[in-house]
Motif scaffolding. Structure first.
Motif, PDB file in Angstrom:
ATOM      1  N   ILE B 188      -5.904   1.383   0.081  1.00 42.45           N
ATOM      2  CA  ILE B 188      -5.940   0.459   1.221  1.00 42.45           C
ATOM      3  C   ILE B 188      -5.630  -0.963   0.762  1.00 42.45           C
ATOM      4  CG2 ILE B 188      -7.426  -0.539   3.005  1.00 42.45           C
ATOM      5  CD1 ILE B 188      -8.899   2.091   3.108  1.00 42.45           C
ATOM      6  N   PHE B 189      -6.212  -1.349  -0.384  1.00 41.71           N
ATOM      7  CA  PHE B 189      -5.950  -2.692  -0.908  1.00 41.71           C
ATOM      8  C   PHE B 189      -4.984  -2.600  -2.086  1.00 41.71           C
ATOM      9  CE2 PHE B 189     -10.293  -2.783   0.822  1.00 41.71           C
ATOM     10  CZ  PHE B 189     -10.137  -3.747   1.788  1.00 41.71           C
ATOM     11  N   ALA B 190      -3.778  -2.131  -1.822  1.00 46.76           N
ATOM     12  CA  ALA B 190      -2.822  -1.970  -2.916  1.00 46.76           C
ATOM     13  C   ALA B 190      -1.881  -3.165  -2.952  1.00 46.76           C
ATOM     14  CB  ALA B 190      -2.037  -0.677  -2.732  1.00 46.76           C
ATOM     15  N   PHE B 281       9.351  -1.688   9.483  1.00 45.23           N
ATOM     16  CA  PHE B 281       8.977  -0.493  10.251  1.00 45.23           C
ATOM     17  C   PHE B 281       8.377   0.592   9.374  1.00 45.23           C
ATOM     18  CE2 PHE B 281      10.318  -1.142  14.624  1.00 45.23           C
ATOM     19  CZ  PHE B 281      10.999  -2.334  14.493  1.00 45.23           C
ATOM     20  N   ARG B 282       8.292   0.338   8.062  1.00 46.93           N
ATOM     21  CA  ARG B 282       7.704   1.352   7.181  1.00 46.93           C
ATOM     22  C   ARG B 282       6.200   1.407   7.389  1.00 46.93           C
ATOM     23  NH1 ARG B 282       8.587   0.232   1.501  1.00 46.93           N
ATOM     24  NH2 ARG B 282       7.008   1.836   1.365  1.00 46.93           N
ATOM     25  N   ILE B 283       5.662   2.614   7.246  1.00 47.25           N
ATOM     26  CA  ILE B 283       4.219   2.766   7.350  1.00 47.25           C
ATOM     27  C   ILE B 283       3.660   2.863   5.947  1.00 47.25           C
ATOM     28  CG2 ILE B 283       2.348   4.260   8.127  1.00 47.25           C
ATOM     29  CD1 ILE B 283       4.124   5.095  10.429  1.00 47.25           C
ATOM     30  N   SER B 284       2.769   1.922   5.613  1.00 47.38           N
ATOM     31  CA  SER B 284       2.213   1.905   4.273  1.00 47.38           C
ATOM     32  C   SER B 284       0.706   2.035   4.371  1.00 47.38           C
ATOM     33  CB  SER B 284       2.605   0.605   3.578  1.00 47.38           C
ATOM     34  OG  SER B 284       1.820   0.425   2.436  1.00 47.38           O
ATOM     35  N   SER B 286      -1.342   0.597   2.459  1.00 49.12           N
ATOM     36  CA  SER B 286      -1.965  -0.664   2.062  1.00 49.12           C
ATOM     37  C   SER B 286      -1.939  -1.662   3.207  1.00 49.12           C
ATOM     38  CB  SER B 286      -1.228  -1.257   0.869  1.00 49.12           C
ATOM     39  OG  SER B 286      -1.651  -2.582   0.668  1.00 49.12           O
ATOM     40  N   ILE B 287      -3.071  -2.358   3.420  1.00 53.21           N
ATOM     41  CA  ILE B 287      -3.066  -3.369   4.474  1.00 53.21           C
ATOM     42  C   ILE B 287      -2.479  -4.682   3.975  1.00 53.21           C
ATOM     43  CG2 ILE B 287      -5.012  -2.395   5.743  1.00 53.21           C
ATOM     44  CD1 ILE B 287      -6.756  -4.587   4.534  1.00 53.21           C
ATOM     45  N   PHE B 288      -2.140  -4.754   2.693  1.00 55.72           N
ATOM     46  CA  PHE B 288      -1.473  -5.957   2.172  1.00 55.72           C
ATOM     47  C   PHE B 288       0.049  -5.799   2.202  1.00 55.72           C
ATOM     48  CE2 PHE B 288      -5.480  -6.832  -0.487  1.00 55.72           C
ATOM     49  CZ  PHE B 288      -6.055  -7.481   0.586  1.00 55.72           C
ATOM     50  N   ALA B 289       0.527  -4.697   2.764  1.00 55.44           N
ATOM     51  CA  ALA B 289       1.965  -4.482   2.857  1.00 55.44           C
ATOM     52  C   ALA B 289       2.461  -5.013   4.195  1.00 55.44           C
ATOM     53  CB  ALA B 289       2.276  -3.001   2.734  1.00 55.44           C
TER      54      ALA B 289
END
Lengths: 296, 344
Positions: B188-190, B281-284, B286-289
């Protein structure tokens, strides 16, 4: 409220009793968190205003008001066309939306108090009040821009009007409902027809409240960007033609912020400062009017 | 409020001026004509107000119809698949357009924003109603309300120039290092830290909806009868116990209504998000993305779009409208229930 004094009075409890100690500790922690939350909220406002003034004042000169928006890369120019365009569209938008909202609010508060139609309209209006403004932009794009064959200032003004209506409707209804009924009854008893009771008595009694609503609506649309993006668009020229694209502050800021040119960014900050000052002044003005009303 | 005396004066003035006008127009003794002028004015005014009120319904109908017409080609082309397709490639031949990315971004940013804004907003409301000394109440209340008045583009600009760089150099690296070896959290935090990210957008959204939660909570907290609170204080409750066991249970529906209202705002917020979410539009995980939301996608691509691409963006708008409509409708129903309880 007296709650503050009451809870801070030292109660004669045994300080070593673990249950009391724990309750007090928990209370203290929560109070601390609440104070921190309030500080957190106020800090953001202070930070945003500070950055705005710091960056905005640096670029604010007479030129900002007298020159038009510069071409890419230039180091001279102002925001005259955008300021004038914004004012025009806001005035037209409020000019169309405010009367409609005012009359609609009048119907809800005066004619249709116990009407089924009223409750439906009130419900829908409350939803439109918080509907995403970009949706309004899409609506006007489909309903005005496409049939008219191009982006235009009038489409932008209409989009703003659609946002104004729910705000004015809501405050008008609330304010008219505050007018005491004996006033209306007294007027009716003197033989005044219903429409004049409303216009001459209810409106007059609620006047400052009604103006407050219009001011709040103006403040709301003055900084709206999303609905103008694909209705009024924006341009770089001095133009007063309502059927063409027209420069306006929010979209100009939007375009300048994301540009690589330092002078454009500088102008964006100045424009942002101007909009914020205007909007906050309208808000504070509305609040002062509203407060006057309460103390009367 | 207008006193009775003032009111009577107003009525008198109004009658004098109006009857005077109409009497002058109708001639001195023509009572029938004066009455019919009154009647005509009455009917006209009634219909003007009624039609204005109905215009609200027409606007709602207009929004739905124009969105459905605009979105029709995309609906026909993609059907329900639109909701589950990850890829967004408007320039591919034929264009492949799927809404999963923006939908995901909208839900995630709103969720994180509410996670931050609910406790803080309620905390401020408790502070303002229970703890704050009287003289500080108005200034702090005003500051919070002004926060609601700042246009969203200002938030976006501020987030873009100030908050984004700040978070990318302080908070984000800190969280990434902190969670580096913890399962789940490390995804999540990547990293890498980014000026433009879902988290930055969420934080700005949280600040923007804070005033809505606070002001509605303050309003509903004030509906708690003082007797209830005094009774609780009287038996020795602490402030926190009074809030938890008296104020919150009494106002629960209203608070939830306020939160839903704020959620409705967060879902549809456009300009603040567009600047700082990165429009990817990419789904990542990480919320830092970087990511995108429905409204940000529309705002950044609509002007240059045409054909199926534009129709897909309008379909996105329709989805957003339906989503916010239901959220806001349930918010209003809850607040209405509280009003009914307060006997309004």
């Amino acid at each position: 409220m007296t709650s503050v004094e009451m809870s801070t009075v030292d109660t004669p409890v045994n300080p070593v009793n673990p249950i009391y100690a724990r309750r007090r500790r928990r209370d203290l922690v929560v109070r601390g968190l609440c104070i921190a939350a309030a500080a957190f909220g106020v800090t953001w406002l202070a930070l945003i205003l500070f950055t705005l003034f710091y960056n905005g004042l640096a670029g604010l000169s007479l030129q900002v008001f007298t020159a038009d928006t510069p071409p890419p890369g230039a180091s001279e120019g102002g925001l005259r066309n955008a300021i004038v365009g914004s004012i025009m569209m806001t005035v037209i938008g409020v000019g169309i939306g405010a009367p409609l909202g005012l009359f609609a609010g009048t119907y809800l508060a005066e004619y249709g108090r116990n009407d089924r139609l009223t409750s439906v309209i009130r419900f829908i209006n409350d939803i439109l009040l918080s509907a995403p403004s970009i949706i309004i932009g899409l609506f006007i794009y489909g309903a005005v821009v496409v049939p008219m064959g191009g982006f235009s200032a009038i489409a932008g003004a209409l989009a703003l009007a659609v946002i104004v209506i729910p705000v004015v409707l809501r405050t008008t209804e609330d304010m008219l409902l505050l007018v005491p009924n004996p006033l209306r009854e007294a007027a009716s008893a003197l033989g005044l027809p219903r429409s004049l009771v409303i216009r001459r008595i209810a409106y007059r009694a609620a006047r400052s409240g009604l103006i407050t609503g219009v001011l709040l609506a103006t403040a709301r649309v003055a900084g709206e960007t999303a609905p103008l993006l694909f209705t009024a668009l924006s341009n770089q020229f001095w133009s007063l033609n309502l059927s063409k694209t027209m420069a306006n502050l929010p979209v100009t800021i939007n375009n300048f912020v994301q540009s690589p040119y330092a002078y454009w960014k500088q102008l964006a900050w100045s424009g942002a400062l101007l909009i914020t000052l205007a909007v906050l002044a309208l808000n504070v003005g509305a609040r002062i009017l509203g407060a006057e009303r309460k103390t009367k | 409020m207008v006193s009775k005396k003032q009111g009577a004066d107003l009525a008198e003035m109004a009658v004098e001026s109006e009857v005077g006008d109409i009497a002058a127009a109708a001639g001195p003794y023509d009572r029938a004509r004066a009455l019919s002028a009154f009647k005509l004015g009455d009917v006209t005014f009634y219909w003007i107000t009624r039609l204005s009120a109905i215009s609200v319904l027409l606007i709602l109908g207009g929004i739905i119809i124009s969105l459905v017409i605009g979105a029709w080609p995309a609906m026909k082309e993609y059907g329900f698949q639109f909701l589950f397709t990850k890829r967004w490639a408007p320039s591919a031949d034929p264009p492949v357009l799927g809404a999963l990315g923006p939908i995901y971004g909208t839900l995630v940013t709103s969720f994180i924003a509410m996670l931050i804004a609910i406790p803080v907003g309620l905390g401020i409301a408790i502070f303002l109603t229970e703890l704050c000394p009287q003289w500080l109440r108005r200034p702090i209340g005003l500051a919070i309300e002004l926060l609601a008045g700042i246009p969203s583009i200002i938030y976006g600009m501020w987030g873009f120039f100030v908050l984004g760089p700040f978070l990318a150099t302080t908070f984000q690296p800190f969280m990434i290092n902190l969670c580096a070896n913890i399962p789940v959290l490390q995804d999540i935090f990547a990293g890498p830290p980014s000026y433009l990210s879902l988290f930055n957008a969420s934080l700005i959204l949280a600040i923007m909806v804070l005033p809505f939660i606070t002001s509605i909570s303050v309003d509903v907290f004030k509906t708690v009868p003082p007797v209830l609170k005094e009774a609780a204080y009287g038996v020795g409750c602490t402030t926190w116990e009074v809030v938890r066991s008296v104020v919150i249970p009494y106002t629960r529906v209203g608070v939830i209504g306020g939160v839903m209202l704020a959620l409705g705002r967060a879902l549809g917020e456009t300009m603040a998000v567009t600047f700082i979410i990165g429009n990817s539009f990419r789904i990542s995980s990480s919320i830092f993305a970087p990511g995108t939301t429905i409204s940000a996608a529309i705002a950044s691509e609509f002007q240059e779009s045409d054909g199926l691409h534009q129709s897909s963006l309008i379909l996105l708008g329709l989805l957003l409208f339906v989503l916010t409509f239901f959220v806001l409708a349930s918010a209003r129903l809850m607040l209405a229930r509280l009003d009914a309880k307060a006997g309004k």
